[in-house]
Design a protein around this motif. Structure first.
Motif, PDB file in Angstrom:
ATOM      1  N   THR A 257      24.512  40.279  60.386  1.00  9.13           N
ATOM      2  CA  THR A 257      24.467  39.723  61.643  1.00  9.13           C
ATOM      3  C   THR A 257      23.919  41.599  62.663  1.00  9.13           C
ATOM      4  O   THR A 257      24.444  41.892  62.441  1.00  9.13           O
ATOM      5  N   HIS A 258      22.882  41.227  63.348  1.00 12.25           N
ATOM      6  CA  HIS A 258      22.814  42.515  63.333  1.00 12.25           C
ATOM      7  C   HIS A 258      22.751  42.028  65.117  1.00 12.25           C
ATOM      8  O   HIS A 258      22.625  41.117  65.875  1.00 12.25           O
TER       9      HIS A 258
ATOM     10  N   THR B 225      20.700  41.729  68.479  1.00 15.18           N
ATOM     11  CA  THR B 225      19.542  40.668  68.886  1.00 15.18           C
ATOM     12  C   THR B 225      19.863  38.951  68.131  1.00 15.18           C
ATOM     13  O   THR B 225      19.130  37.817  69.234  1.00 15.18           O
TER      14      THR B 225
ATOM     15  N   PHE C  89      19.855  38.568  65.548  1.00 13.69           N
ATOM     16  CA  PHE C  89      19.650  38.507  64.100  1.00 13.69           C
ATOM     17  C   PHE C  89      20.366  38.400  62.781  1.00 13.69           C
ATOM     18  O   PHE C  89      20.915  39.135  62.971  1.00 13.69           O
ATOM     19  N   TYR C  90      20.594  37.457  61.816  1.00 16.50           N
ATOM     20  CA  TYR C  90      21.252  37.539  61.091  1.00 16.50           C
ATOM     21  C   TYR C  90      20.149  36.947  59.325  1.00 16.50           C
ATOM     22  O   TYR C  90      19.450  35.924  59.392  1.00 16.50           O
TER      23      TYR C  90
ATOM     24  N   GLY D  28      18.071  32.874  57.052  1.00 15.76           N
ATOM     25  CA  GLY D  28      17.868  33.691  57.801  1.00 15.76           C
ATOM     26  C   GLY D  28      17.881  33.193  59.282  1.00 15.76           C
ATOM     27  O   GLY D  28      16.990  31.824  59.271  1.00 15.76           O
ATOM     28  N   GLY D  29      17.606  34.072  60.682  1.00 13.60           N
ATOM     29  CA  GLY D  29      17.558  32.987  61.776  1.00 13.60           C
ATOM     30  C   GLY D  29      18.330  33.919  62.922  1.00 13.60           C
ATOM     31  O   GLY D  29      18.438  35.059  62.873  1.00 13.60           O
ATOM     32  N   LYS D  30      18.226  33.367  63.756  1.00 11.52           N
ATOM     33  CA  LYS D  30      18.441  34.375  65.160  1.00 11.52           C
ATOM     34  C   LYS D  30      19.157  33.463  65.980  1.00 11.52           C
ATOM     35  O   LYS D  30      19.105  32.256  66.062  1.00 11.52           O
ATOM     36  N   ARG D  31      20.408  33.668  66.759  1.00 11.37           N
ATOM     37  CA  ARG D  31      21.155  33.246  67.598  1.00 11.37           C
ATOM     38  C   ARG D  31      21.665  33.551  69.157  1.00 11.37           C
ATOM     39  O   ARG D  31      21.917  34.943  68.546  1.00 11.37           O
TER      40      ARG D  31
ATOM     41  N   ASP E 242      20.628  28.278  67.625  1.00 12.87           N
ATOM     42  CA  ASP E 242      20.925  28.878  66.701  1.00 12.87           C
ATOM     43  C   ASP E 242      19.432  28.231  65.762  1.00 12.87           C
ATOM     44  O   ASP E 242      19.563  26.550  65.731  1.00 12.87           O
TER      45      ASP E 242
ATOM     46  N   GLY F 272      16.777  28.798  62.393  1.00 13.43           N
ATOM     47  CA  GLY F 272      16.387  29.969  60.934  1.00 13.43           C
ATOM     48  C   GLY F 272      15.658  28.615  60.345  1.00 13.43           C
ATOM     49  O   GLY F 272      14.838  27.581  60.580  1.00 13.43           O
TER      50      GLY F 272
END
Length: 250
Positions: free
Chosen positions: A67-68, A71, A73-74, A100-103, A113, A115
């Motif tokens: 996970t970043h 941002t 993003f994961y 992968g996605g973004k939360r 969430d 992705g």
């Protein structure tokens, strides 16, 4: 078919409880920009959307997530032992998921969430490839959530089943003493010519983090057709049953 992602789901279920405990003892530490998490689990029956993927037998799984945090993003991968591919006449005894996605938060207290998730069944060799790609979106508020998943391909080996979907609603409610009540209801819609493939499922369970491991015990059931979801010995793979899971995240 990971759905939930057993160990990852358990980790998510405990996130609110662990955060609450940290707030009670000390200010929450700022997470690192780049964060890795590992998970491993042993379950008495790998259920995905209520259907056993392991012929009502135990399964082992494990995964890794990156996970970043700045941002949201994961990306991650997860794998489990399975038996349903061989039961359907194909080869292969493992499921590998890549996602992968973004939360993040929309407003305070409302999370999201979104992705994409790819289910791989190496060497499945079925008449219709079991590999499946879904996109998903989830909203959360407090302990409750609602999630929608939509297939971009044929769905888990069903003929002409592109655009099938799954709706998942649930809540993970703190009960005190470190126990969390896990509630879930879902509906799997299978598009295409296959009769009686769509069904609804439910779960009622309790999870507790013992420090060394996290333990979850749940009752899981479906109204799935017992002629469509059936094992090689005639067992109904969507029947109501108890599932015990022991997991570890680190």
């Amino acid at each position: 078919m990971n759905k939930v992602l057993i160990a990852a789901a358990l980790s998510a279920a405990f996130a609110g409880n662990l955060a609450h405990a940290q707030e009670a003892t000390a200010p929450a530490a700022t997470p690192p920009d780049n964060q890795f998490a590992f998970n491993a689990a042993l379950t008495s029956d790998y259920r995905y959307r209520g259907i056993s993927q392991s012929r009502l037998n135990p399964a082992v799984s494990g995964g890794i997530d990156y996970t970043h945090n700045p941002t949201g993003f994961y990306v991650g991968t997860w794998a489990s032992s399975i038996k349903w591919i061989s039961d359907a006449g194909g080869d292969g005894d493992v499921e590998i998921d890549l996602y992968g996605g973004k939360r993040g938060e929309i407003v305070s207290g409302v999370s999201y969430d979104v992705g994409v998730l790819r289910y791989f069944y190496p060497g499945n060799d079925l008449a219709i490839n079991a590999d499946t790609t879904e996109v998903y979106g989830q909203l959360g508020y407090g302990p409750a959530y609602i999630k929608y998943s939509h297939s971009l391909t044929n769905t888990f080996g069903f003929e002409d089943s592109k655009n099938s979907n799954y709706i998942d609603v649930g809540a993970n409610i703190e009960m005190g003493g470190g126990y969390i009540l896990n509630l879930h209801a879902g509906h799997q819609k299978i598009k295409g010519p296959t009769d009686n493939a769509s069904y609804s499922d439910w779960k009622v369970g309790v999870t507790k983090d013992f420090g060394v491991v996290t333990v979850s015990l749940a009752a899981i059931g479906t109204n799935a057709d017992d002629n469509t979801y059936v094992g090689p010995n005639g067992e109904h793979t969507g029947k109501t049953g108890a599932v015990l899971t022991v997991s570890k995240t680190f």
